[in-house]
Every structure is written in structure tokens, then in C-alpha cells.
Design a protein around this motif. Structure first.
Motif, short mmCIF file in Angstrom:
data_model
loop_
_atom_site.label_atom_id
_atom_site.label_comp_id
_atom_site.label_asym_id
_atom_site.label_seq_id
_atom_site.Cartn_x
_atom_site.Cartn_y
_atom_site.Cartn_z
N GLN A 85 57.98 34.65 51.45
CA GLN A 85 57.91 34.69 52.90
C GLN A 85 58.08 33.28 53.46
N LEU A 86 59.29 32.99 53.92
CA LEU A 86 59.62 31.71 54.53
C LEU A 86 60.68 31.96 55.61
N PRO A 87 60.71 31.16 56.67
CA PRO A 87 61.70 31.35 57.73
C PRO A 87 63.06 30.74 57.39
N LEU A 88 63.58 31.06 56.20
CA LEU A 88 64.85 30.49 55.76
C LEU A 88 66.01 30.97 56.64
N ALA A 89 66.02 32.25 56.96
CA ALA A 89 67.12 32.79 57.78
C ALA A 89 67.06 32.23 59.19
N GLU A 90 65.87 32.22 59.78
CA GLU A 90 65.73 31.73 61.14
C GLU A 90 66.09 30.25 61.24
N HIS A 91 65.67 29.48 60.25
CA HIS A 91 65.88 28.03 60.26
C HIS A 91 67.35 27.66 60.10
N ASP A 92 67.98 28.20 59.08
CA ASP A 92 69.35 27.79 58.73
C ASP A 92 70.41 28.63 59.43
N LEU A 93 70.35 29.94 59.21
CA LEU A 93 71.45 30.81 59.64
C LEU A 93 71.47 31.09 61.13
N LEU A 94 70.34 30.88 61.79
CA LEU A 94 70.28 31.19 63.22
C LEU A 94 70.06 29.93 64.06
N ALA A 95 68.91 29.28 63.89
CA ALA A 95 68.59 28.15 64.77
C ALA A 95 69.54 26.98 64.59
N HIS A 96 69.69 26.51 63.34
CA HIS A 96 70.58 25.35 63.12
C HIS A 96 72.03 25.71 63.39
N TRP A 97 72.44 26.93 63.06
CA TRP A 97 73.82 27.34 63.37
C TRP A 97 74.07 27.27 64.86
N LEU A 98 73.13 27.79 65.66
CA LEU A 98 73.32 27.81 67.10
C LEU A 98 73.37 26.39 67.67
N LEU A 99 72.53 25.50 67.18
CA LEU A 99 72.56 24.12 67.67
C LEU A 99 73.86 23.43 67.26
N GLU A 100 74.35 23.75 66.06
CA GLU A 100 75.59 23.11 65.61
C GLU A 100 76.79 23.60 66.40
N ASP A 103 76.79 22.04 69.67
CA ASP A 103 76.79 20.58 69.59
C ASP A 103 75.54 19.96 70.21
N LEU A 104 74.40 20.60 69.97
CA LEU A 104 73.13 20.06 70.44
C LEU A 104 72.38 19.44 69.26
N PRO A 105 71.63 18.36 69.50
CA PRO A 105 70.89 17.72 68.40
C PRO A 105 69.77 18.64 67.90
N ALA A 106 69.51 18.56 66.61
CA ALA A 106 68.47 19.37 66.00
C ALA A 106 67.23 18.52 65.73
N PRO A 107 66.06 18.99 66.10
CA PRO A 107 64.84 18.24 65.79
C PRO A 107 64.49 18.35 64.31
N ASP A 108 63.61 17.50 63.86
CA ASP A 108 63.14 17.55 62.48
C ASP A 108 62.16 18.70 62.29
N GLU A 146 71.04 30.61 78.73
CA GLU A 146 70.70 29.19 78.64
C GLU A 146 70.10 28.92 77.27
N LEU A 147 70.33 27.71 76.79
CA LEU A 147 69.86 27.32 75.47
C LEU A 147 69.11 26.01 75.56
N GLY A 148 68.03 25.92 74.80
CA GLY A 148 67.28 24.68 74.74
C GLY A 148 66.36 24.69 73.53
#
Length: 309
Positions: A85-100, A103-108, A146-148
Motif C-alpha cells: 500500500q503506497l501512493p505509487l500510481a497517484e505520485h508518478d502516473l497522475l500527479a507528476h504526469w499532470l505537472l509535467e 510544465d509546472l514545477p513539482a514540489p519535493d 484550474e490546476l495548482g
């Protein structure tokens, strides 16, 4: 009696070295059945991060590993098959993909994603109470989005969990999205397709592992001088469960192939993903009933690993 699930079948196009690595890592770090569900394992997350698996699909210019969606599907499938149980899908495939893609910066830190209403509220947000940042997509109510990116300090969180014990929280943004950027509806549609498809992939991993565990249990368990698997009624239940899991897997991998080959833009992809989710949902009912019955209901107890699937 063993509790270790077999590795679930993975997409044939996934990197075989990656598949072997996942089996080793998740097999070594499989949580004990008694462990509290929904707690983020920081040691496993750090290990996966060091291996480049928490950002498997991100471009190298954005700190990712440049992996494919097929490799990501193998990762999600294997994690689900081992009860991780880890948010691997949410972190990589959804959140980081959407920011990329915007072209929005991704927080740590660990990211999750939330789709909020025009009233700045959302329910069932995965891992919101455990994340370091929340990528927020807001439906303005007039056809725009809107995205943020919000931090835990920007949102009010009402903790909740799903049936698996994973965090599925309600959130409110009292001050709205910080520095919102408009995002095209086509990007939001692609986001939804990706989220729907990866859930089907995860379900398939859990189904295959549950079937494998049930086959193993009925083979090992002896009743009236022979193993349970030699009884015809048991064989019928096993066959039904295995067939439904295979159908769900076939529909899901077909949708995955279509999605990857068209960059999630195929005109018929919505139908293909809906078929995969429908097959996976139906198979879940059949497999869960068969697994619990043929385990003698021991899977409802915390000392057995079946509940993790």
C-alpha cells in the motif's frame, strides 16, 4: 501453510529485468498480515525512490527514469499482488504526469492528486493525509479546469479510509487553489483515463495473487485423506475464479496496449477502459467469494495475508 502470494502475470512487453527486480523487492518488503493498513512505509518508499521506481515514467529532464507505461503497469500489478500500500500510481502516473504535461514545477516529497468541485471540496482523495503535496484539479463549473499545487497547510483534511484501510480523505481548500493555472479539458480527460486504467491494472494483480493463494491452499489442505483441490466442487470454484481473473487481465492488457500505442488518445479508448473496469469489477466478486470460501474464511482474519488482496 504459506502466506506468500505468487507473482501475478505481468504485461509481456514489460522489461523482464524490471519484473524480476519487482518480485525481489516486493517479496522482501511484503508487509506482515498484522500490520496496520494505510500506513506509508518510509523505508520501502525510500528504497523505491533510490531505484528510480517512484518516478518511473517521468522524463529524465524532470527527475524521472524515462520508463514506459507498460513498465509502470508491471510495477502497479506487482505491488498489488504483494499487498503493498503506497501512493505509487497517484505520485508518478497522475500527479507528476499532470505537472509535467502542463510544465509546472513539482514540489519535493510524496504527491497525490485531488479533483475538487467549484466549491473547493473533494471526497475520497487518496493518501491526502500522508502526502507532502496535493496536485489539485478544480472543476470551475463552466467547462473550465484550474490546476495548482497545495501543501497540507493549504487544505483542511477530514481523515477517512477505504475498505482496504488506505487513506481516502475528504479535503477542503478554504482559500481556493494557490496560483491556479487553467488546464485544457483534453488533459483532464486523459488524466481520468489514466486513473481508471491503472486501477484496473491493480485489481488484476490482486485477483491473480488471490487465485494463486487459493490454489496453493486447496492443494496443501488435506480433508478426508486427500487435498481439497481433488474435490470436484472445489475444482469448479477454482476454475470459475481463474477464468474471471484471466478475462479481466485480458481486457485490461488490451486497453493498456491501445492506450500506450495512441498516447491515451484513441477514439475508442473510453469504451476499452470501461470494458476492462467492468470485467475487473465482476471478476472481483467471483474471486473474493471463491477465495474466502475455499480458504475456510480464514482470510477474514488478520493473521492471514488474504485480506491484503
Amino acid at each position: 501453510m504459506t502466506n506468500t502470494p505468487l507473482a501475478a502475470p505481468t504485461p509481456v512487453t514489460a522489461d523482464p529485468e524490471l519484473v524480476a527486480l519487482l518480485a525481489d523487492v516486493f517479496g522482501e518488503h511484503k508487509p506482515s498480515p498484522e500490520r496496520t493498513s494505510g500506513e506509508l512505509d518510509p523505508d520501502l518508499w525510500t528504497l523505491l525512490e533510490n531505484l528510480g521506481l517512484t518516478r518511473l515514467t517521468g522524463s529524465e529532464s524532470r527527475g524521472g527514469s524515462g520508463g514506459s507505461w507498460r513498465d509502470a503497469a508491471a510495477l502497479q500489478n506487482a505491488a498489488a499482488a504483494h499487498g503493498i500500500q503506497l501512493p505509487l500510481a497517484e505520485h508518478d502516473l497522475l500527479a507528476h504526469w499532470l505537472l509535467e504535461v502542463t510544465d509546472l514545477p513539482a514540489p519535493d516529497g510524496v504527491l497525490t492528486i485531488a479533483q475538487v468541485s467549484a466549491a473547493n471540496t473533494a471526497r475520497g482523495v487518496p493518501w491526502a493525509s500522508r502526502a507532502d503535496g496535493i496536485v489539485v484539479v478544480r472543476d470551475t463549473g463552466d467547462g473550465r479546469y484550474e490546476l495548482g499545487v497545495g501543501s497540507p497547510a493549504d487544505v483542511a483534511i477530514d481523515n477517512s479510509r477505504n475498505l482496504a484501510g488506505e487513506p481516502r480523505d475528504a479535503i477542503t481548500l478554504p482559500r481556493g487553489i494557490p496560483q491556479p493555472v487553467e488546464v485544457p479539458p483534453t488533459v483532464v480527460a486523459s488524466l481520468r483515463r489514466r486513473a481508471a486504467l491503472i486501477r484496473a491494472v491493480q485489481i488484476c494483480g490482486a485477483l491473480d495473487a488471490a487465485v494463486a493463494a487459493t490454489v496453493r491452499h486447496t492443494t496443501d489442505r488435506v480433508q478426508f485423506g486427500r487435498s481439497l483441490s481433488q474435490f470436484q466442487a472445489v475444482q469448479h470454484r477454482l476454475a470459475d475464479a481463474a477464468a474471471e481473473a484471466a478475462l479481466a487481465r485480458a481486457a485490461t492488457w488490451a486497453a493498456l496496449d491501445e492506450a500506450v500505442s495512441t498516447d491515451f488518445a484513441s477514439p475508442g479508448l473510453d469504451v476499452s477502459i470501461a470494458v476492462a473496469r467492468s470485467c475487473a469489477g465482476h471478476a472481483a466478486s467471483v474471486v473474493v467469494r471463491a477465495a474466502h470460501q475455499l480458504h475456510g474464511a480464514i482470510g477474514t482474519t488478520r493473521e492471514h495475508s488474504l485480506h491484503q488482496l
